[in-house]
Design an enzyme around this catalytic site. Structure first.
Site, short mmCIF file in Angstrom:
data_model
loop_
_atom_site.label_atom_id
_atom_site.label_comp_id
_atom_site.label_asym_id
_atom_site.label_seq_id
_atom_site.Cartn_x
_atom_site.Cartn_y
_atom_site.Cartn_z
NE ARG A 9 -1.39 -4.50 -19.48
CZ ARG A 9 -2.78 -4.67 -19.27
NH1 ARG A 9 -3.04 -5.97 -19.53
NH2 ARG A 9 -3.77 -3.70 -18.94
CG HIS B 130 -5.36 -7.72 -24.05
ND1 HIS B 130 -4.17 -6.91 -23.75
CD2 HIS B 130 -6.05 -7.75 -22.83
CE1 HIS B 130 -4.13 -6.28 -22.56
NE2 HIS B 130 -5.24 -6.93 -22.04
P1 NDP Z 1 -3.42 -5.79 -8.41
O1 NDP Z 1 -2.69 -4.67 -8.36
O2 NDP Z 1 -4.58 -5.98 -7.52
O3 NDP Z 1 -2.38 -7.15 -7.79
C1 NDP Z 1 -1.23 -7.01 -8.58
C2 NDP Z 1 -0.37 -8.38 -7.87
O4 NDP Z 1 1.16 -8.19 -8.23
C3 NDP Z 1 -0.35 -7.83 -6.33
O5 NDP Z 1 -0.44 -9.10 -5.63
C4 NDP Z 1 1.11 -7.34 -5.97
O6 NDP Z 1 1.54 -7.42 -4.77
C5 NDP Z 1 1.99 -8.22 -7.27
N1 NDP Z 1 3.02 -7.57 -7.51
C6 NDP Z 1 3.33 -6.33 -8.26
N2 NDP Z 1 4.50 -6.10 -8.35
C7 NDP Z 1 5.38 -7.28 -7.82
C8 NDP Z 1 6.55 -7.60 -7.78
N3 NDP Z 1 7.57 -6.79 -8.35
N4 NDP Z 1 7.12 -8.87 -7.38
C9 NDP Z 1 6.09 -9.65 -6.83
N5 NDP Z 1 4.83 -9.46 -6.90
C10 NDP Z 1 4.12 -8.13 -7.49
O7 NDP Z 1 -3.67 -6.24 -9.91
P2 NDP Z 1 -4.99 -6.74 -10.48
O8 NDP Z 1 -5.09 -8.24 -10.01
O9 NDP Z 1 -6.19 -6.11 -10.41
O10 NDP Z 1 -4.46 -6.95 -11.97
C11 NDP Z 1 -3.38 -7.78 -12.25
C12 NDP Z 1 -2.90 -7.25 -13.84
O11 NDP Z 1 -3.77 -8.28 -14.75
C13 NDP Z 1 -2.95 -6.04 -14.22
O12 NDP Z 1 -2.20 -5.23 -13.83
C14 NDP Z 1 -3.12 -6.20 -15.92
O13 NDP Z 1 -1.86 -5.83 -16.40
C15 NDP Z 1 -3.63 -7.53 -15.92
N6 NDP Z 1 -5.11 -7.54 -16.60
C16 NDP Z 1 -5.07 -8.20 -17.76
C17 NDP Z 1 -6.28 -8.38 -18.17
C18 NDP Z 1 -6.57 -9.13 -19.71
O14 NDP Z 1 -7.79 -9.29 -20.17
N7 NDP Z 1 -5.45 -9.81 -20.09
C19 NDP Z 1 -7.65 -7.80 -17.79
C20 NDP Z 1 -7.25 -7.06 -16.64
C21 NDP Z 1 -6.09 -7.12 -16.14
P3 NDP Z 1 1.12 -6.81 -3.50
O15 NDP Z 1 -0.13 -7.86 -3.14
O16 NDP Z 1 2.22 -7.00 -2.41
O17 NDP Z 1 0.79 -5.60 -3.88
#
Ligand code: NDP
Length: 307
Positions: free
Chosen positions: A222, A270
């Site tokens: 993002r 995107h």
């Molecule tokens: P998940 O919720 O499965 O994973 C998010 C990861 O980020 C987890 O490992 C989480 O940690 C970690 N995280 C969250 N907050 C923090 C923090 N403050 N510090 C460190 N680590 C953190 O999400 P997805 O993998 O499904 O998706 C990730 C992102 O990809 C989406 O939120 C979206 O923004 C983006 N996306 C973009 C697309 C595009 O076309 N460009 C398409 C789809 C998604 P923990 O494991 O401990 O929870």
């Protein structure tokens, strides 16, 4: 019989109009499915924020919402939504992201751009390093980050992953402490974090300084994850060699934005990954079926942490 409302941008209806009822039928779930159901009769909503629905108050018997998007930053703080919210975790979405990330990592690892632009007639051998000698850090080890980590490990990249809580991806160095430890010496950084107050500007002047000189940034996560001014400065000093950016604070990225014309930036609109209706319809139906059986929906959003 349960009532399921579809609320997403108009063009998506044609993609789900048949597929969702078929998926419900495969699960032997009796569903009345439509775009115009009376709010007070709706049990579940298949939802995307671009469908115009933002007030959930009239949905008095609503039991759950299945988002069509993985990123939920546009809905997670909606106070009118008090029922469980599930984000999209789907094989089509994951596979698309893995392909985008692997493709762009390989572009930079193999210096494919240099080959394309070095058609000079000069037979000059510049062999690339092996993947095992390339340090790649993935910020976020969730559904998408972990899948990308596994694909890069299969190619033998030296992968470090970073998450909020401790995670384990076989073959990766998994860290959950200060971000600097994950970024130290990284040559390619992939951002797959959600957009939350805790992740705003995780890449800033201080954290960018921890990378190997000339590092490459890939941001399919993002836009707000990156301090744009700090990135532009780092590109100008050479601390960052290239940034391939798929997501931005403002989308569509305004045509006057410096990223468009920057010689060290690649903008993609995107498209790193899309929710694929063929698989997402099955995923959404299965999750709603779970809830209808009285089980907890999968991939529930934690309102406190914002993802
Ligand atoms: P998940 O919720 O499965 O994973 C998010 C990861 O980020 C987890 O490992 C989480 O940690 C970690 N995280 C969250 N907050 C923090 C923090 N403050 N510090 C460190 N680590 C953190 O999400 P997805 O993998 O499904 O998706 C990730 C992102 O990809 C989406 O939120 C979206 O923004 C983006 N996306 C973009 C697309 C595009 O076309 N460009 C398409 C789809 C998604 P923990 O494991 O401990 O929870």
């Amino acid at each position: 019989m349960i009532n399921v409302l579809f609320s997403a941008r108009d063009g998506l209806w044609a993609e789900y109009e048949q597929r969702l009822p078929e998926a419900f039928a495969e699960l032997e779930l009796q569903v009345r499915f439509g775009r115009d159901l009376p709010p007070e009769e709706v049990d579940y909503i298949v939802y995307a924020p671009n469908g115009g629905l933002s007030d959930f108050t009239p949905f008095t018997r609503l039991k759950g919402v299945q988002s069509l998007w993985a990123g939920v930053e546009k809905i997670v703080g909606n106070q009118t939504l008090q029922v469980p919210l599930a984000r999209m975790v789907d094989p089509g979405l994951t596979d698309g992201m893995v392909e985008w990330v692997v493709g762009h990592v390989l572009r930079h690892h193999l210096e494919i751009d240099a080959d394309i632009h070095r058609q000079t007639g000069d037979w000059k051998k510049v062999p690339p390093p092996l993947a095992r000698d390339r340090k790649v850090t993935i910020l976020g080890l969730g559904a998408l980050g972990a899948a990308c980590a596994r694909a890069l490990i299969a190619l033998q990249f030296d992968v470090t992953g970073w998450s909020r809580s401790p995670r384990d991806v076989i073959g990766a160095r998994c860290l959950s402490g200060p971000i600097g430890d994950a970024l130290d010496g990284a040559e390619i950084v992939v951002l797959l974090l959600p957009d939350t107050p805790g992740t705003t500007n995780v890449l800033n002047a201080e954290s960018l300084a921890r990378l190997a000189k000339g590092a490459v940034i890939l941001n399919p996560g993002r836009g707000p994850l990156i301090d744009d001014e700090a990135l532009l400065d780092a590109l100008d000093t050479g601390q960052v060699g290239h940034a391939t950016l798929d997501t931005f604070r403002i989308e569509p990225l305004p045509s006057a934005h410096p990223y468009w014309a920057h010689p060290k930036v690649t903008v993609t609109p995107h498209i790193a990954s899309e929710t694929r209706p063929a698989s997402a319809a099955r995923t959404a139906a299965a999750n709603i079926a779970r809830a209808a059986r009285g089980e907890q929906m999968q991939y529930l959003v934690d309102r406190q942490s914002g993802y």
